[in-house]
Design an enzyme around this catalytic site. Structure first.
Site, PDB file in Angstrom:
ATOM      1  CE  LYS A  51       9.537 -57.320 123.907  1.00 43.38           C
ATOM      2  NZ  LYS A  51       9.536 -56.135 123.052  1.00 43.38           N
TER       3      LYS A  51
ATOM      4  CD  GLU B 288       6.656 -52.067 127.963  1.00 42.00           C
ATOM      5  OE1 GLU B 288       7.818 -52.349 128.281  1.00 42.00           O
ATOM      6  OE2 GLU B 288       5.950 -52.785 127.247  1.00 42.00           O
TER       7      GLU B 288
ATOM      8  CD  GLU C 155       6.436 -56.691 121.274  1.00 40.69           C
ATOM      9  OE1 GLU C 155       6.515 -57.799 121.835  1.00 40.69           O
ATOM     10  OE2 GLU C 155       7.368 -55.860 121.277  1.00 40.69           O
TER      11      GLU C 155
ATOM     12  CG  ASN D 295       8.340 -59.046 127.518  1.00 36.72           C
ATOM     13  OD1 ASN D 295       8.177 -60.246 127.299  1.00 36.72           O
ATOM     14  ND2 ASN D 295       7.713 -58.092 126.839  1.00 36.72           N
TER      15      ASN D 295
ATOM     16  CB  SER E 216      15.075 -48.612 124.209  1.00 40.06           C
ATOM     17  OG  SER E 216      14.530 -49.028 122.972  1.00 40.06           O
TER      18      SER E 216
ATOM     19  CG  HIS F 173       3.982 -56.267 125.480  1.00 42.73           C
ATOM     20  ND1 HIS F 173       4.257 -55.954 124.163  1.00 42.73           N
ATOM     21  CD2 HIS F 173       5.084 -55.929 126.193  1.00 42.73           C
ATOM     22  CE1 HIS F 173       5.489 -55.471 124.100  1.00 42.73           C
ATOM     23  NE2 HIS F 173       6.008 -55.439 125.311  1.00 42.73           N
TER      24      HIS F 173
ATOM     25  N   GLY G  42      11.978 -51.585 121.524  1.00 44.78           N
ATOM     26  CA  GLY G  42      12.830 -52.278 120.555  1.00 44.78           C
ATOM     27  C   GLY G  42      13.435 -51.364 119.495  1.00 44.78           C
TER      28      GLY G  42
END
Ligand code: PGA
Length: 250
Positions: free
Chosen positions: A11, A166, A96, A9, A212, A94, A172
């Site tokens: 991003k 996730e 985010e 991904n 991660s 996702h 991250g």
């Protein structure tokens, strides 16, 4: 036996020239793998990435789409637009997007239905925040997100969905869930699929771990009984590192 699916991904990273260079390098590194390799790239990289990935075993995905077919939705991209240029996968929900762009369980469910209608394979993200984990609510959060995401789908459609577990606190941050914890959470998600659909579908559905993932921990994670590969953010921006993640079993 479920296959392993390892998706990057990117991003909001990578210009077209960087995307093409990365895919060319990655293609050489992963040409002998039996796993499914996907890169989910920004919209502006899709066309370049599809051309560069032609004739390789790398599949290309998008990172979002709208649930409506077409119309007055300035700035949005439809499932049909993705499908018609050759995109095969799309990340839906996702964390985010849930956090910064008002994505809800309801829009996630609508997007999954539209994606499947256009034969795009959705990679649907679920995961708990740190406060939810600390309050002992992680299982409740991820099973509810899973149930609502898949609500109203036909059994045969569920088999085409990829779920990515996730944990938000691991994205991250450099903090990875332990392989045992990730495996247990994924088993809870699988049980939820069994409860709402069937044991057979739960056994077949691909459930990835994300948060991660790096070359250093991919083997430990991907060899767990219920973890069917990963959704990889930061570490997928580097072909060499992502190649090592894909080749965790070599
Ligand atoms: P990360 O991101 O690998 O950089 O933690 C994972 C993701 O957000 O999909």
């Amino acid at each position: 036996m479920r296959r392993k699916v390892i998706a990057g991904n990117w991003k909001m990273n990578m210009l077209p020239n960087e995307a093409m260079a990365c895919i060319e390098e990655l293609a050489k590194l992963v040409k002998d793998t039996n796993h499914e390799v996907i890169l989910c790239v920004p919209y502006t990289d899709l066309f370049y990435s599809l051309l560069t990935a032609q004739g390789t075993n790398i599949k290309i995905g998008a990172q979002n789409m709208h649930y409506e077919e077409s119309g007055a939705y300035t700035g949005e991209v439809s499932a049909n637009m993705l499908k018609c240029i050759g995109v095969e996968y799309v990340i839906i929900g996702h964390s985010e997007r849930r956090q910064y762009f008002a994505e809800t369980d309801e829009t996630v469910n609508k997007k999954i239905k539209t994606a499947l209608k256009h034969e795009l394979k959705p990679i649907v993200c679920v995961g708990e925040t740190l406060p939810q984990k600390e309050a002992g609510k992680a299982v409740e959060v991820i099973t509810t997100q899973t149930r609502l995401a898949l609500e109203g789908l036909e059994k045969e459609q569920v088999k085409k969905v990829i779920i990515a577990y996730e944990p938000i606190w691991a994205i991250g941050t450099g903090k990875t869930a332990t392989a045992e914890d990730a495996n247990n959470s994924i088993r809870e998600i699988r049980n939820e699929v069994a409860k709402n659909f069937s044991e057979e579908i739960a056994r077949e559905v691909i459930i990835q771990y994300g948060g991660s993932v790096k070359a250093q921990n991919s083997k430990e994670l991907f060899t767990m009984s219920d973890i069917d590969g990963g959704l990889v953010g930061g570490a997928s921006l580097n072909a060499e590192e992502f190649g090592k993640i894909v080749n965790y079993d070599k």
